[in-house]
Scaffold this motif. Structure first.
Motif, PDB file in Angstrom:
ATOM      1  N   ASP A 118       0.799  -1.233   0.000  1.00  0.00           N
ATOM      2  CA  ASP A 118       0.000   0.000   0.000  1.00  0.00           C
ATOM      3  C   ASP A 118       0.830   1.282   0.000  1.00  0.00           C
ATOM      4  OD1 ASP A 118      -3.053  -0.844   0.491  1.00  0.00           O
ATOM      5  OD2 ASP A 118      -1.739  -2.225   1.550  1.00  0.00           O
ATOM      6  N   HIS A 158       0.648   3.519  -2.452  1.00  0.00           N
ATOM      7  CA  HIS A 158      -0.307   4.524  -2.935  1.00  0.00           C
ATOM      8  C   HIS A 158       0.382   5.748  -3.537  1.00  0.00           C
ATOM      9  CE1 HIS A 158      -4.434   3.163  -1.603  1.00  0.00           C
ATOM     10  NE2 HIS A 158      -3.642   2.229  -1.077  1.00  0.00           N
ATOM     11  N   HIS A 182      -1.623   9.090  -5.066  1.00  0.00           N
ATOM     12  CA  HIS A 182      -2.978   9.111  -4.513  1.00  0.00           C
ATOM     13  C   HIS A 182      -3.072  10.267  -3.512  1.00  0.00           C
ATOM     14  CE1 HIS A 182      -6.392   6.693  -2.358  1.00  0.00           C
ATOM     15  NE2 HIS A 182      -6.795   7.864  -2.820  1.00  0.00           N
ATOM     16  N   ASP A 202      -1.584  -2.402  -4.208  1.00  0.00           N
ATOM     17  CA  ASP A 202      -1.897  -0.973  -4.206  1.00  0.00           C
ATOM     18  C   ASP A 202      -0.645  -0.121  -4.353  1.00  0.00           C
ATOM     19  OD1 ASP A 202      -4.551  -1.553  -4.105  1.00  0.00           O
ATOM     20  OD2 ASP A 202      -4.923  -0.671  -2.143  1.00  0.00           O
ATOM     21  N   GLY A 232      -3.597  -5.520  -5.771  1.00  0.00           N
ATOM     22  CA  GLY A 232      -4.501  -4.895  -4.819  1.00  0.00           C
ATOM     23  C   GLY A 232      -5.722  -4.332  -5.504  1.00  0.00           C
ATOM     24  N   ASN A 233      -6.631  -3.804  -4.727  1.00  0.00           N
ATOM     25  CA  ASN A 233      -7.878  -3.295  -5.301  1.00  0.00           C
ATOM     26  C   ASN A 233      -7.677  -2.025  -6.118  1.00  0.00           C
ATOM     27  OD1 ASN A 233      -7.441  -2.423  -2.434  1.00  0.00           O
ATOM     28  ND2 ASN A 233      -9.064  -0.965  -2.943  1.00  0.00           N
ATOM     29  N   HIS A 234      -6.551  -1.324  -5.943  1.00  0.00           N
ATOM     30  CA  HIS A 234      -6.270  -0.132  -6.747  1.00  0.00           C
ATOM     31  C   HIS A 234      -5.351  -0.427  -7.932  1.00  0.00           C
ATOM     32  CE1 HIS A 234      -8.288   2.904  -4.338  1.00  0.00           C
ATOM     33  NE2 HIS A 234      -7.764   2.369  -3.241  1.00  0.00           N
ATOM     34  N   ASP A 235      -4.913  -1.656  -8.078  1.00  0.00           N
ATOM     35  CA  ASP A 235      -4.022  -2.030  -9.174  1.00  0.00           C
ATOM     36  C   ASP A 235      -4.846  -2.546 -10.353  1.00  0.00           C
ATOM     37  OD1 ASP A 235      -1.643  -1.532  -7.614  1.00  0.00           O
ATOM     38  OD2 ASP A 235      -2.048  -3.427  -6.589  1.00  0.00           O
ATOM     39  N   HIS A 282      -3.047  -9.439  -0.532  1.00  0.00           N
ATOM     40  CA  HIS A 282      -3.437  -8.042  -0.298  1.00  0.00           C
ATOM     41  C   HIS A 282      -4.458  -7.938   0.833  1.00  0.00           C
ATOM     42  CE1 HIS A 282      -4.108  -3.837  -1.053  1.00  0.00           C
ATOM     43  NE2 HIS A 282      -5.397  -4.029  -1.271  1.00  0.00           N
ATOM     44  N   HIS A 297      -3.854  -3.567   2.688  1.00  0.00           N
ATOM     45  CA  HIS A 297      -5.207  -3.091   2.419  1.00  0.00           C
ATOM     46  C   HIS A 297      -5.817  -2.240   3.529  1.00  0.00           C
ATOM     47  CE1 HIS A 297      -9.116  -2.840   0.554  1.00  0.00           C
ATOM     48  NE2 HIS A 297      -9.702  -3.483   1.536  1.00  0.00           N
TER      49      HIS A 297
END
Length: 202
Positions: A7, A9, A12, A61, A87-90, A127, A142
């Motif tokens: 993470d 980020h 972001h 992420d 991850g959920n943002h990748d 993740h 996460h």
């Protein structure tokens, strides 16, 4: 040497607002808490401890990027070989582009958790925190500054802004990946504590 982190980020802007530790770290380093300073500190910290031949288990992420080129370029600027957990943002298209280019040094990619064994310890990397039967330990990202508390289930949050990373890195070493051996030592400690509390299946 093997390292672990999750993470980051990069790019972001809102992550500084959501993660007080990131803002406090930048201020403690004498920097204005902007995403530009945040990203530079993270990149510098990573490359300060990771060498070209090291392996980094990255649990997702990487950041928020305009296109795949930005994602690829960020990975390429980070030293070491990467084992990347999506991850959920990748975005899948960004990761696919990165895997195809040797300069990113992504040597493996995982969409879900995998089991790892080190120094007689067995644990899951992914993740997301995973509710798994004992004696497994779920090593995850996460959740940033929050941690799961599954009853009798061991979880270890390795987000860059997690309590675990805060305790090890403080402000001065914000953003530095931790040696995987540190994670293994923490898992041993967690299991010892659970046994002392009478939970014998750890």
């Amino acid at each position: 040497m093997d390292y672990i982190i999750s993470d980051t980020h990069f790019g972001h802007a809102n992550i500084i607002k959501y993660s007080p530790y990131r803002e406090r770290s930048l201020v403690a380093l004498g920097l204005e808490p902007t995403i530009e300073n945040h990203d530079q500190v993270l990149e510098t910290a990573w490359n300060r401890v990771v060498n070209a031949n090291d392996t980094v288990y990255f649990l997702g992420d990487l950041g928020m990027f305009f296109d795949s080129t930005d994602f690829v370029n960020q990975l390429a600027r980070l030293k070491g070989q990467k084992i990347f957990f999506k991850g959920n943002h990748d975005r899948s298209r960004d990761l696919t582009a990165a895997i195809l280019l040797p300069e990113t040094r992504v040597i493996a990619e995982h969409d879900t958790s995998i089991e790892l064994r080190r120094d007689k310890q067995k644990f899951m990397l992914g993740h997301y925190a995973t509710l798994i039967p004992r004696p497994h330990v779920s090593v995850h990202g996460h959740t940033h500054e929050m941690s799961y508390n599954f009853e009798y289930n061991l979880t270890l949050n390795v987000s860059v802004d997690s309590e675990f990373f805060q305790n090890h890195n403080g402000y001065e070493h914000f953003g530095e990946p931790l040696p995987l051996a540190t994670i293994v030592d923490e898992i041993k400690k967690m299991r010892r504590e659970n046994k002392q509390e009478g939970h014998t299946n750890f």
